[in-house]
Scaffold this active site. Sequence first.
Site, mmCIF file in Angstrom:
data_model
loop_
_atom_site.group_PDB
_atom_site.id
_atom_site.type_symbol
_atom_site.label_atom_id
_atom_site.label_comp_id
_atom_site.label_asym_id
_atom_site.label_seq_id
_atom_site.Cartn_x
_atom_site.Cartn_y
_atom_site.Cartn_z
ATOM 1 C CE1 TYR A 65 -4.202 1.148 -0.329
ATOM 2 C CE2 TYR A 65 -3.960 2.172 1.819
ATOM 3 C CZ TYR A 65 -4.684 1.977 0.659
ATOM 4 O OH TYR A 65 -5.881 2.624 0.488
ATOM 5 C CE LYS A 87 -7.556 5.682 1.149
ATOM 6 N NZ LYS A 87 -8.859 6.294 0.812
#
Length: 255
Positions: A154, A161
């Site tokens: 990720y 995020k």
Amino acid sequence: MGLLDGKRLLVTGVITETSIAFSVAKVAQEQGAEVVLTGFGRLSLVERVARRLPKPAPVVELDVTSPEHLEALADRVREHVDGLDGVLHSIGFAPASCLGEGFLDAPFADVATAMEVSAFSFKSLAVATLPLFGESGGSILGMDFDARVAWPAYNWMGVAKAALESTSRYLARELGPRRIRVNLVAAGPVRTMAAKSIPGFVQFEEAWEGRAPLGWDINDATPVAMSCAALMSDWFPATTGEMIHVDGGFHAMGV
């Protein structure tokens, strides 16, 4: 009587029927809301998908990195509804260099793009839609993937995020006096078009198997959509700055 009767919602991030945002729009309509969608890029595709909702929804073009689009957004939305009670931010993007195995190699220009589209746009969208909220306020909701930990593959999207999570808290502070609640839903992995673009996404799918105490269906975004509908209803009047996990309980488990 539906949970969202009389509510007017703006839903971003619909690309296909597998999009979490599509499920949110569908559940919201089923609960009585009037929904307007935004689309970017292949607008005709979004318009085609919008016709598959229980009630065909209008689509407004929006590039969250375009000052012109953001400035015109309120007027474009007013062509379809006379105001808003809720906004869903379901937007995220990171260049290929920011995902996969090369965390140490991603250039700042690409990281900056990921941050602008995935985090700063939450603030941009909030500011652009503020003129549409009335004195009774409403709800601004963002889609998250729990960034309190480091995930495989990720990479810089995870960092973006984390920035989104921090942004939501500051927005909650700023918009609280306007009676606008700002929250995030940290969803478990769902097989969307965006998810398929993440190298190694299968690792997320495998991790959830057997660890989420309530179980988790990676092909069903309905539990996420139902939670979003609840948060945009009047039933969370004193909840803001919060991140709600909708992941089958995975986040609370050790091994």
